[in-house]
Design a protein around this motif. Structure first.
Motif, mmCIF file in Angstrom:
data_model
loop_
_atom_site.group_PDB
_atom_site.id
_atom_site.type_symbol
_atom_site.label_atom_id
_atom_site.label_comp_id
_atom_site.label_asym_id
_atom_site.label_seq_id
_atom_site.Cartn_x
_atom_site.Cartn_y
_atom_site.Cartn_z
ATOM 1 N N ASN A 135 -30.840 15.766 5.310
ATOM 2 C CA ASN A 135 -31.802 16.513 4.490
ATOM 3 C C ASN A 135 -32.479 17.575 5.349
ATOM 4 O O ASN A 135 -33.085 17.266 6.381
ATOM 5 C CB ASN A 135 -32.844 15.567 3.884
ATOM 6 C CG ASN A 135 -33.838 16.317 3.009
ATOM 7 O OD1 ASN A 135 -34.904 16.718 3.471
ATOM 8 N ND2 ASN A 135 -33.482 16.546 1.752
ATOM 9 N N GLY A 136 -32.363 18.831 4.907
ATOM 10 C CA GLY A 136 -32.917 19.942 5.677
ATOM 11 C C GLY A 136 -34.430 20.005 5.608
ATOM 12 O O GLY A 136 -35.106 20.265 6.609
ATOM 13 N N THR A 137 -34.965 19.756 4.412
ATOM 14 C CA THR A 137 -36.414 19.875 4.207
ATOM 15 C C THR A 137 -37.188 18.943 5.135
ATOM 16 O O THR A 137 -38.125 19.365 5.828
ATOM 17 C CB THR A 137 -36.750 19.548 2.739
ATOM 18 O OG1 THR A 137 -36.052 20.479 1.914
ATOM 19 C CG2 THR A 137 -38.239 19.630 2.479
ATOM 20 N N TYR B 33 -35.358 25.617 1.014
ATOM 21 C CA TYR B 33 -34.704 24.384 1.462
ATOM 22 C C TYR B 33 -34.952 23.240 0.475
ATOM 23 O O TYR B 33 -34.079 22.408 0.247
ATOM 24 C CB TYR B 33 -35.215 23.933 2.833
ATOM 25 C CG TYR B 33 -35.056 24.936 3.947
ATOM 26 C CD1 TYR B 33 -33.998 25.835 3.955
ATOM 27 C CD2 TYR B 33 -35.958 24.978 5.004
ATOM 28 C CE1 TYR B 33 -33.854 26.742 4.986
ATOM 29 C CE2 TYR B 33 -35.819 25.881 6.045
ATOM 30 C CZ TYR B 33 -34.770 26.769 6.030
ATOM 31 O OH TYR B 33 -34.633 27.661 7.050
ATOM 32 N N ASP C 226 -36.924 15.103 -1.807
ATOM 33 C CA ASP C 226 -36.607 15.344 -0.394
ATOM 34 C C ASP C 226 -37.424 14.417 0.491
ATOM 35 O O ASP C 226 -36.879 13.661 1.287
ATOM 36 C CB ASP C 226 -36.939 16.802 -0.015
ATOM 37 C CG ASP C 226 -36.008 17.805 -0.659
ATOM 38 O OD1 ASP C 226 -34.810 17.767 -0.344
ATOM 39 O OD2 ASP C 226 -36.473 18.627 -1.488
ATOM 40 N N LYS D 290 -26.871 12.064 -1.190
ATOM 41 C CA LYS D 290 -25.743 12.495 -0.353
ATOM 42 C C LYS D 290 -24.983 11.290 0.190
ATOM 43 O O LYS D 290 -23.755 11.327 0.325
ATOM 44 C CB LYS D 290 -26.258 13.400 0.767
ATOM 45 C CG LYS D 290 -26.773 14.728 0.219
ATOM 46 C CD LYS D 290 -27.631 15.484 1.201
ATOM 47 C CE LYS D 290 -28.114 16.789 0.598
ATOM 48 N NZ LYS D 290 -29.263 17.374 1.295
ATOM 49 N N LYS E 16 -26.090 18.057 -6.785
ATOM 50 C CA LYS E 16 -25.697 16.714 -6.327
ATOM 51 C C LYS E 16 -25.662 15.686 -7.455
ATOM 52 O O LYS E 16 -24.920 14.698 -7.382
ATOM 53 C CB LYS E 16 -26.687 16.239 -5.249
ATOM 54 C CG LYS E 16 -26.547 16.972 -3.951
ATOM 55 C CD LYS E 16 -27.851 17.031 -3.186
ATOM 56 C CE LYS E 16 -28.613 18.265 -3.536
ATOM 57 N NZ LYS E 16 -29.699 18.628 -2.638
ATOM 58 N N GLU F 218 -35.882 20.904 -2.880
ATOM 59 C CA GLU F 218 -35.475 20.834 -4.285
ATOM 60 C C GLU F 218 -36.613 21.369 -5.164
ATOM 61 O O GLU F 218 -37.754 21.496 -4.710
ATOM 62 C CB GLU F 218 -35.190 19.380 -4.667
ATOM 63 C CG GLU F 218 -34.064 18.744 -3.894
ATOM 64 C CD GLU F 218 -32.734 19.463 -4.105
ATOM 65 O OE1 GLU F 218 -32.257 19.547 -5.242
ATOM 66 O OE2 GLU F 218 -32.167 19.954 -3.122
HETATM 67 N N1 HSE Z 1 -33.205 19.973 -0.618
HETATM 68 C C1 HSE Z 1 -32.002 19.822 0.133
HETATM 69 C C2 HSE Z 1 -32.346 19.673 1.593
HETATM 70 C C3 HSE Z 1 -31.131 21.006 -0.102
HETATM 71 O O1 HSE Z 1 -33.480 19.960 1.979
HETATM 72 O O2 HSE Z 1 -31.512 19.234 2.369
HETATM 73 C C4 HSE Z 1 -29.744 20.862 0.420
HETATM 74 O O3 HSE Z 1 -29.050 19.829 -0.227
#
Ligand code: HSE
Length: 335
Positions: free
Chosen positions: A179-181, A207, A215, A224, A125, A209
């Motif tokens: 953000n997935g985390t 997931y 995160d 993003k 990113k 970084e």
């Molecule tokens: N660390 C990011 C997340 C990975 O958790 O969304 C995907 O961009």
């Protein structure tokens, strides 16, 4: 298509696993044949063979390149920038660690690739958030493609939906869970798990970084937001212009209190032509975002012709992000 892969962590390995496991299907269905000619990392060094590297052997040597067998035409230990400029790749795939402050060193890698006539596909990113305008300009000058589907919602086609499928609509806002985390952590906390254990799991699952502070403090989602702001609104918003808050202050008691009130905590990102934000908020169970759990993400585009269009899908992970890269490679190949 000859590929130079920069970065060989979770995402780079995910892409190569997909290329290994789907090689026959990709060839039969799309006529697509990928050859990985170079792999470069700052910690493990570089491997280059203009005739192609062996993907299963690369995956077996992912932790230590000395385990990759010598063969005719193989070169090791080339300077990364030199390798990018001189290798015979058609496309550079950038999936090294994200630096959202400077985008470096990946930004220089992208410039070198475009300036030496290679398409650039990113999961990283940092370069897109920091150097978008310059990257677009250099890609145009080189007559090459710049693609970054995997930077927002992994392989879930958030960028393609906005830029290609919704072309002709005016998008006025994008908002959702990016953000997935953090969404994984909040979901696990709803089930009674501690914050620390949930974060550890998110790291194990690939997931988070490399430094998960980005995160949980909201900066990954904010990066993003900046990418979407650049790509959708041609906006020059920076981190300083945004209200950004993560989930570090949300306690088990906060999660419980929300549940008792029929609500859930979600880290919600928002972007318009005028600005962006990342904020934790309580949403009612009737809100569609409440049903987005684990590492799943969601984005709603508000448009003039269709109203709201919502996309829900994986937001992080090895194969999920690897697929984002593959989707861009296939799209470039089809042009
Ligand atoms: N660390 C990011 C997340 C990975 O958790 O969304 C995907 O961009």
């Amino acid at each position: 298509m000859k590929i130079a892969l920069i970065g060989f962590g979770v995402v780079g390995q995910g892409l190569l696993e997909i290329l290994r496991d789907k090689a026959a299907d990709l060839k039969t269905q799309y006529g697509f044949e990928a050859q990985v000619v170079a792999v470069a990392t700052r910690s493990k060094g570089t491997l280059y063979n203009p005739a192609g590297l062996d993907i299963p052997a690369l995956l077996a040597a992912a932790d230590d390149f000395s385990g990759y067998p010598d063969s005719a035409g193989l070169t090791r230990g080339t300077d990364i920038l030199d390798l990018i400029k001189t290798c015979n790749a058609d496309v550079m795939v950038e999936c090294s660690h994200t630096n959202l402050q400077t985008g470096q060193p990946a930004l220089d890698y992208c410039y070198a690739a475009l300036d030496s006539g290679k398409h650039v596909v990113l999961a990283n990113k940092g370069p897109v958030a920091v150097g978008y305008n310059e990257l677009v300009a250099r890609a145009a000058q080189a007559g090459k493609q710049l693609r970054f589907e995997a930077t927002v919602m992994a392989g879930t086609p958030s960028i393609r939906l906005a830029l290609q499928a919704l072309a002709g609509c005016k998008i006025t806002e994008a908002r959702g869970i990016l953000n997935g985390t953090t969404n994984y952590i909040l979901t696990q906390m709803e089930g009674g798990m501690s914050y620390a254990e949930a974060l550890a799991q998110a790291q194990q699952l690939g997931y988070a970084e490399a430094d998960p502070a980005g995160d949980v403090e909201g900066w990954d989602a904010a990066g993003k937001v900046i990418i979407l702001a650049r790509a959708l609104f041609n906006s020059s918003i920076t981190f300083k212009d945004m209200d950004v808050k993560g989930i570090t202050a949300i306690t088990a008691d906060d999660v419980k209190a929300a549940a008792q009130a029929g609500e859930k905590w979600k880290l919600v990102a928002r972007v318009t032509a005028d600005g962006g934000s990342v904020q934790p908020m309580r949403v009612k169970l009737s809100n569609p975002l409440a049903a987005v759990s684990g590492a799943t993400n969601a984005i709603t585009y508000t448009t003039d012709l269709l109203g709201d269009v919502t996309l829900v899908g994986s937001g992080a992970g090895r194969l999920q992000t690897g697929f984002g890269l593959l989707s861009d490679l296939l799209d470039i190949y089809a042009r």
